[in-house]
Enzyme design. Structure first.
Site: not given
Lengths: 133, 373
Positions: B73, B197, B199, B318, B322
């Protein structure tokens, strides 16, 4: 998920016997085993078998469980501090979610961890249960 | 930047095209000599490597060399560090850094299985520990050690949704309440859906240029004043302290030193809040709060719009979203826009220094980028 017989065999020490590493320079013992010391940077370490008892430092109760593990839901994953202070991350077994607490004494046991299929590879490994005696 | 969403009608190339088109309109001469791509899961979800060539053809840059940077990430932030090095070394005058991720094509279980590769497979994922579970274990330890209540940790996502609602690029633009957080589904106790967070698919792009070239092609260039990277144990068990990730401290120390500033000088920041607990560890690791203090400061209203630093005015991971390997590039683009004064959501006002912090894994591989107006 893919798994090879060679990999299961190669990784057996840590997973079957709770083998960790001890640094030959600073003396620290740690788990999982590594070919170098993460604390002092020494490249000289040796294998050591770790104590099988400890207590829970933190845990989670996993309700959304990955494919291949759903028959275990809810799955409890814990961070355990062994009697010599070394920490291990492992699943708990033979315990109900509402019985688990921080500080709970636990001991290691060898269990089935993952199965490829009805006729495929089986990965075994250490899980922890509440201390019986 | 492309709005983060479930873009079922767009692949990697369409997303990149959208992001770069916005960027091209921002500069007088768009002429990158190399491409760095931040991406995590093209290989695990789309059977696609060699991503820089795919990106080059999405924006008419065939011929320019490049590579993909993977740090889970944290891929985007690391792509920026790599792009910065290519320019700072004098090798190139203009480098295009693109972050791109496609996450929504598959059922959630497939995507989360790919995300779990951010953690240690041999000693964690093999036991069925999901990525959420590992973060949940850290969150419980935090609440236990610092005596924080579950409801205290629900303030952050509520604030993120408030800011996200005003950001046209954000994936989640709905407002939520503390009650919504506390009633949402438990994924891995104590982490609930509203701590997590979403998808989504997205792409963001920035153009890095040497100082003289930057002044020629832009009237409002933003300087990269500091770049730092850091790591902590891939596995959680061998870490010195789960609540004080070494990766964040090391990356921050390096970036602050290079920029010649400290936490008190930062006016605006975008930090990595993949889960509520990640926000707390990030704020403390960057030195904006002492260990165990961030949740109290958030409760007191600190780090909101107008404070110094104002944190995650985009809505953060959030609410902005993300798209994992792209997130670090979104953050730096957002901070650059904040310093220029043209961010289209909640604005910081007059600001000189901004900071972007992006991490892969459970704060395993971290970058800190400091920007100056």
């Amino acid at each position: 998920m893919r798994m090879s017989p060679a990999r299961v065999w190669r990784e057996r020490g840590a997973r079957y016997r709770l083998e960790g590493s001890k640094c030959k320079r600073c003396g620290r013992v740690f788990y999982p085993p590594k070919p170098a010391c993460p604390y002092c940077g020494s490249l000289e370490v040796e294998k050591v078998e770790l104590p099988k008892r400890g207590k829970i430092i933190s845990y989670t109760i996993e309700y959304t469980v990955p494919e291949g593990y759903r028959h275990l839901a809810p799955l409890i994953i814990a961070l355990i501090e062994l009697e010599n202070g070394v920490k291990v991350l492992a699943p708990l077994t033979d315990v109900k979610p509402d019985e688990v607490y921080i500080g709970m004494p636990v001991e290691a046991t060898l269990r089935r961890v993952w199965e490829e299929s009805d006729e495929g590879l089986i990965v075994y490994g250490i899980k922890f249960t509440p201390t019986t005696s | 930047m492309a709005k983060i969403d479930r873009h079922y009608d767009k692949g990697f190339q369409e997303l990149v095209h959208m992001a770069v088109k916005n960027l091209v309109n921002d500069v007088k001469l768009f002429s990158p000599e190399a491409i760095v791509v931040g991406n995590m899961m093209s290989s695990s979800l789309f059977q696609q490597d060699s991503l820089a060539a795919l990106v080059a053809d999405a924006v008419g840059l065939r011929g320019r060399g490049g590579f993909k940077v993977e740090a889970a990430c944290g891929s985007g932030g690391h792509a920026i560090a790599a792009g910065y090095a290519l320019v700072a070394s004098g090798l190139y005058n203009q480098v295009l850094v693109v972050g791109v991720e496609k996450m929504s094509d598959y059922p959630t279980a497939t995507t989360t299985a790919a995300l779990a590769q951010a953690a240690d497979f041999e000693h964690e994922a093999i036991y069925g520990a999901s990525f959420v579970a590992l973060n949940a274990l850290v969150m419980r330890l935090y609440m236990h050690r610092y005596e924080a209540k579950r409801e205290d940790l629900a303030i952050w996502p509520v604030r993120m949704h408030e800011y996200g609602s005003q950001n046209p690029y954000a994936q989640l633009r709905n407002r939520i309440t503390i009650e919504d957080v506390l009633k949402s589904a438990v994924i891995a106790d104590p982490i609930r859906l509203m701590d997590s967070s979403p998808i989504g698919d997205g792409a963001a792009a920035i153009l890095l240029a040497s100082e003289d070239v930057a002044r020629k092609i832009s009237d409002t260039p933003i300087q990269i004043a500091g770049v730092g990277m850091g790591s902590d144990g891939l596995d959680l068990a061998s870490r010195e302290d789960l609540l004080n990730p070494m990766s964040i401290r090391m990356a921050a120390e390096k970036a602050y030193k290079m920029a010649g500033v400290g936490p008190r000088d930062i006016d605006v920041a975008e930090i990595h809040d993949a889960f509520t607990i990640t926000a707390l560890l990030s704020i403390e690791g960057l030195g904006f709060a002492g260990l165990g203090e961030s949740w109290k400061l958030i409760k007191d209203g600190r780090f909101a719009a107008g404070d110094k630093p104002s944190i995650n005015l985009s809505g953060g991971l959030k609410a902005r979203g993300h798209p994992v390997g792209a997130t670090g590039v979104y953050q730096v683009a957002e901070i650059a826009m904040q310093l220029r004064g043209d961010f289209p959501g909640v604005k910081v006002g007059k600001a000189e220094y901004g900071l972007a912090m992006n991490t892969g894994g459970v704060a395993t591989l971290t970058t800190v980028t400091i920007l100056k107006r």
